[in-house]
Scaffold this motif. Sequence first.
Motif: not given
Length: 326
Positions: A291-301
Amino acid sequence: MTSPDTPFAPLPQPETAEGKPRLTGVEIELGGLDEARCAALCARHLGGRTRQVDEAIWQVEDSRIGDLKVYLDTALRHADKTALRDAALTVGREVIPVEIVTDPLDRDGLIALDELREQLRQDGAVGSGGGVFFGFGVHLNVQIASDRAESIVPPLLAYALIEDWLRTANPIDHTRRVLPFAAPYHRRLVRRLIALGRGAKLTHVMDAYAQEAPSRNFGLDMLPIFAWLDAARMSAVLTSATSARPTFHFRLPDCRIDDASWTLDSEWRRWRTVERVAASRDVVTELSQGWEAAHVGVPLPRAFWAERCGAILSERGLADAGGGPA
């Protein structure tokens, strides 16, 4: 291993700290039947006797699964009885759901309730898809195993981590997406729960929840538990509508009672998946890191994390949310 076909399969921790079965209260919202008819059908199929309490409130007493309340799900039912109030209830029946509320049930009680669900369907009950404004749902009030942090924090964290996948795996009817009581947790709360971890102190989790989710309008409403544990600590976010009780209030699902392929067990499986994830420290760690890796920087859908989360759960044999393998 539990068979995939086992209805209402046991939770990973099926008993309370006192060695008693954990019980689950159920709330079913539906249309197509008025409260009097609905109460009569409940009594016919579960036994007991009906009693009208008020214009919009019935009870089924001494059924084989305990007492049931059957009423129009509107705050108007609590208002003083007047001709205007009763007229408003009559008009509102077009869009206000009838709600069936059970006593806390064991597995046999849940199976009997699911049999009633099928009888209600056959007699004309309508679910979320029956109308544009039919934002009906089914709520599961699952008793906590104990009042200790290890029984409460891991399921909350697990739910926060897999919520996007749960919503994607079993999409909520579009009518409930626009209503306020089906909101997903904000990413800020998920991030704080991950930072606190599975072993967090309850007080720290309660403070984070009060700051980031000060509402009952979420798929997993933790305010009843937190109010039961420490109402004073949560007083700033509690209202008179919050009933303090030691249960996870799981309110994400639709009510698809008019769909012959839908069962209460399918909704039970969603919650069981949450607790199965919570029971595995390694899975929670992998999901947290993912989850943390997927929410680094620009928020993804949210769909991006839902897909990655689903892949992790499938790899771990945990992707059972309403019909997958157990």
